[in-house]
Write a protein that holds these residues in place. Structure first.
Motif, mmCIF file in Angstrom:
data_model
loop_
_atom_site.group_PDB
_atom_site.id
_atom_site.type_symbol
_atom_site.label_atom_id
_atom_site.label_comp_id
_atom_site.label_asym_id
_atom_site.label_seq_id
_atom_site.Cartn_x
_atom_site.Cartn_y
_atom_site.Cartn_z
ATOM 1 N N GLU A 38 57.497 77.214 11.692
ATOM 2 C CA GLU A 38 58.387 76.061 11.760
ATOM 3 C C GLU A 38 57.763 74.946 12.596
ATOM 4 O O GLU A 38 57.800 73.762 12.209
ATOM 5 C CB GLU A 38 59.736 76.470 12.346
ATOM 6 N N LEU A 39 57.187 75.302 13.731
ATOM 7 C CA LEU A 39 56.560 74.281 14.568
ATOM 8 C C LEU A 39 55.341 73.689 13.866
ATOM 9 O O LEU A 39 55.110 72.465 13.930
ATOM 10 C CB LEU A 39 56.165 74.872 15.918
ATOM 11 N N PHE A 40 54.570 74.520 13.196
ATOM 12 C CA PHE A 40 53.426 74.027 12.415
ATOM 13 C C PHE A 40 53.886 72.991 11.396
ATOM 14 O O PHE A 40 53.266 71.924 11.230
ATOM 15 C CB PHE A 40 52.735 75.206 11.723
ATOM 16 N N LEU A 41 54.985 73.257 10.711
ATOM 17 C CA LEU A 41 55.502 72.336 9.713
ATOM 18 C C LEU A 41 55.878 70.995 10.354
ATOM 19 O O LEU A 41 55.529 69.924 9.841
ATOM 20 C CB LEU A 41 56.718 72.945 9.019
ATOM 21 N N LEU A 42 56.560 71.048 11.474
ATOM 22 C CA LEU A 42 56.974 69.810 12.137
ATOM 23 C C LEU A 42 55.768 69.022 12.650
ATOM 24 O O LEU A 42 55.733 67.794 12.557
ATOM 25 C CB LEU A 42 57.940 70.117 13.275
ATOM 26 N N LEU A 43 54.773 69.729 13.187
ATOM 27 C CA LEU A 43 53.556 69.041 13.620
ATOM 28 C C LEU A 43 52.862 68.365 12.439
ATOM 29 O O LEU A 43 52.337 67.251 12.560
ATOM 30 C CB LEU A 43 52.596 70.027 14.289
ATOM 31 N N SER A 44 52.867 69.027 11.298
ATOM 32 C CA SER A 44 52.161 68.497 10.125
ATOM 33 C C SER A 44 52.773 67.199 9.610
ATOM 34 O O SER A 44 52.110 66.430 8.909
ATOM 35 C CB SER A 44 52.138 69.537 9.005
ATOM 36 N N MET A 45 54.027 66.939 9.968
ATOM 37 C CA MET A 45 54.672 65.709 9.534
ATOM 38 C C MET A 45 54.112 64.483 10.254
ATOM 39 O O MET A 45 54.267 63.355 9.776
ATOM 40 C CB MET A 45 56.193 65.784 9.789
ATOM 41 N N THR A 46 53.461 64.685 11.381
ATOM 42 C CA THR A 46 53.034 63.548 12.204
ATOM 43 C C THR A 46 51.524 63.395 12.321
ATOM 44 O O THR A 46 51.050 62.349 12.756
ATOM 45 C CB THR A 46 53.606 63.680 13.632
ATOM 46 N N VAL A 47 50.771 64.411 11.948
ATOM 47 C CA VAL A 47 49.315 64.384 12.195
ATOM 48 C C VAL A 47 48.561 63.856 10.974
ATOM 49 O O VAL A 47 48.713 64.394 9.866
ATOM 50 C CB VAL A 47 48.808 65.792 12.574
ATOM 51 N N PRO A 48 47.734 62.825 11.136
ATOM 52 C CA PRO A 48 46.963 62.272 10.011
ATOM 53 C C PRO A 48 45.936 63.275 9.479
ATOM 54 O O PRO A 48 45.306 64.008 10.252
ATOM 55 C CB PRO A 48 46.261 61.056 10.627
ATOM 56 N N ILE A 49 45.761 63.286 8.185
ATOM 57 C CA ILE A 49 44.802 64.201 7.548
ATOM 58 C C ILE A 49 43.381 64.014 8.084
ATOM 59 O O ILE A 49 42.669 65.006 8.311
ATOM 60 C CB ILE A 49 44.850 64.050 6.016
ATOM 61 N N PRO A 50 42.896 62.774 8.301
ATOM 62 C CA PRO A 50 41.523 62.627 8.824
ATOM 63 C C PRO A 50 41.290 63.347 10.152
ATOM 64 O O PRO A 50 40.161 63.754 10.436
ATOM 65 C CB PRO A 50 41.374 61.106 8.982
ATOM 66 N N TRP A 51 42.335 63.527 10.954
ATOM 67 C CA TRP A 51 42.162 64.282 12.199
ATOM 68 C C TRP A 51 41.716 65.709 11.903
ATOM 69 O O TRP A 51 40.914 66.283 12.636
ATOM 70 C CB TRP A 51 43.482 64.326 12.974
ATOM 71 N N LEU A 52 42.265 66.274 10.837
ATOM 72 C CA LEU A 52 41.937 67.660 10.487
ATOM 73 C C LEU A 52 40.574 67.757 9.805
ATOM 74 O O LEU A 52 39.834 68.715 10.004
ATOM 75 C CB LEU A 52 43.027 68.232 9.582
ATOM 76 N N GLU A 53 40.241 66.750 9.014
ATOM 77 C CA GLU A 53 38.966 66.772 8.297
ATOM 78 C C GLU A 53 37.771 66.615 9.230
ATOM 79 O O GLU A 53 36.657 66.999 8.866
ATOM 80 C CB GLU A 53 38.950 65.660 7.246
ATOM 81 N N ARG A 54 38.005 66.081 10.427
ATOM 82 C CA ARG A 54 36.892 65.886 11.352
ATOM 83 C C ARG A 54 36.686 67.079 12.286
ATOM 84 O O ARG A 54 35.789 67.055 13.135
ATOM 85 C CB ARG A 54 37.101 64.618 12.171
ATOM 86 N N VAL A 55 37.502 68.120 12.166
ATOM 87 C CA VAL A 55 37.324 69.307 13.000
ATOM 88 C C VAL A 55 35.911 69.860 12.771
ATOM 89 O O VAL A 55 35.495 70.046 11.619
ATOM 90 C CB VAL A 55 38.383 70.384 12.653
ATOM 91 N N PRO A 56 35.145 70.105 13.839
ATOM 92 C CA PRO A 56 33.734 70.470 13.687
ATOM 93 C C PRO A 56 33.470 71.626 12.730
ATOM 94 O O PRO A 56 32.471 71.625 12.015
ATOM 95 C CB PRO A 56 33.313 70.831 15.120
ATOM 96 N N THR A 57 34.339 72.637 12.719
ATOM 97 C CA THR A 57 34.055 73.821 11.906
ATOM 98 C C THR A 57 34.590 73.721 10.483
ATOM 99 O O THR A 57 34.356 74.620 9.679
ATOM 100 C CB THR A 57 34.663 75.070 12.561
#
Length: 330
Positions: A90-109
């Motif tokens: 549930e918390l993951f879902l709520l976080l996903s509503m606010t976090v831009p996709i490019p933030w995730l695509e730049r994760v080093p791994t």
């Protein structure tokens, strides 16, 4: 109250010596100073192994048996299963509503793992979003610290950025987790490549004495050394790296290094003594592990009890979050 630490491990197969020196040997001492929450990251396992989930539960019990055998104490730490605490999702879902996709695509791994696991289709929302789930795993318990090596600090910084962005919308709700820098030693595999079960170059914590001996005798050493009377290289030699990590007889290890450098000891002797040292190190763990697996009901109770405790804390956090997001229905 002790400051809280949270960390987890994916149940994707047998644990090996790399897990012991890289994680468990750091986790166990933390129990003296911190309120430790260690979890089976079974949802994280699905990010790459969703096509075949048949072994996840068995791997989870096997993994926790290794944890306890290596020194984790269910009386001093909370051991639990991620999927038994649905508030993580549930918390993951709520976080996903606010976090831009490019933030995730730049994760080093992110791209690195896609390249390394080219045999799997990782073009999924779950794989892209795993850093957000990791963030939820930690902040839902108001954890002050996450044990990481220096190379993992950028991953935790993303979690801190996610928390700050969520706070911008809904006010202060979470503790920003900080890295608890630990010594994450890295052992090479038996063939001097990265240790990985996919390479078949590991010594597993569950291997018996004879299996350990056979694997050690096959280890990569100094390829330039064609005879025992040829001086060899100790530095970067996997056999001596393992001696340093596991041979408690320091004078013996020093003697082997000295003789190896001048060509007065053969690989057979060096490896035979390494196998003996490794088996001595693993023997008490094998015994404890066997006792745990002989009573699977005790492992189940440990994980269910730990999950109940974890969920009671997570539920309190989510009450707070729902109120802040104004999704609390009377």
């Amino acid at each position: 109250m002790k400051p809280r630490v949270v960390s987890g491990m994916r149940p994707t197969g047998k644990l090996h010596l790399g897990h012991l020196v890289g994680a468990l040997n750091n986790w166990a001492p933390l129990q003296d100073k911190y309120d430790c929450f260690y979890f089976v990251a079974d949802w994280h396992a699905l990010t790459s192994d969703y096509a075949d989930t048949s072994a996840i539960v068995e791997n989870a019990y096997d993994m926790v048996a290794d944890w306890i055998a290596a020194g984790l104490d269910p009386e001093r730490s909370t051991l639990f299963v991620q999927s038994l605490v649905p508030e993580h999702a549930e918390l993951f879902l709520l976080l996903s509503m606010t976090v831009p996709i490019p933030w995730l695509e730049r994760v080093p791994t992110y791209k690195e793992q896609i390249d390394q696991m080219s045999d799997k289709d990782l073009s999924t929302l779950g794989f892209l979003g795993y850093p957000l789930l990791q963030t939820a795993d930690v902040i839902i318990y108001d954890a002050q610290f996450v044990p990481v090596g220096q190379d993992q600090v950028p991953h935790l910084e993303l979690s801190r950025e996610v928390v700050r962005r969520f706070h911008n919308f809904y006010g202060p709700l979470f503790v920003e987790p900080e890295p608890l820098l630990t010594s994450f030693s890295r052992l090479p595999g038996l063939d001097n490549r990265k240790m990985s079960k996919s390479y078949g170059n590991t010594i597993n914590l569950s291997d018996d004495e004879e299996t350990v001996r056979k694997k050690v005798m096959q280890m990569y050493t100094d390829p330039k050394r064609i005879r025992a009377d040829v001086p060899g290289t100790v530095e970067g030699n996997p056999v001596f790296m393992y001696h340093d990590a596991f041979n408690r007889n320091t004078p013996e290890g020093d003697d082997l290094k000295a003789r190896y450098r001048v060509g007065k000891v053969g690989d057979v002797e060096v490896k035979t003594k390494l196998a003996k040292a490794l088996n001595a190190h693993l023997a008490p763990m094998r015994e404890r592990r066997a006792q745990l697996l002989a009573k699977p009901s005790s492992l189940r109770e440990i994980l269910h009890e730990g999950s109940r405790k974890a969920r009671s804390i997570a539920a309190g956090t989510m009450d707070r979050v729902r109120a802040a997001v104004k999704l609390r229905y009377a």
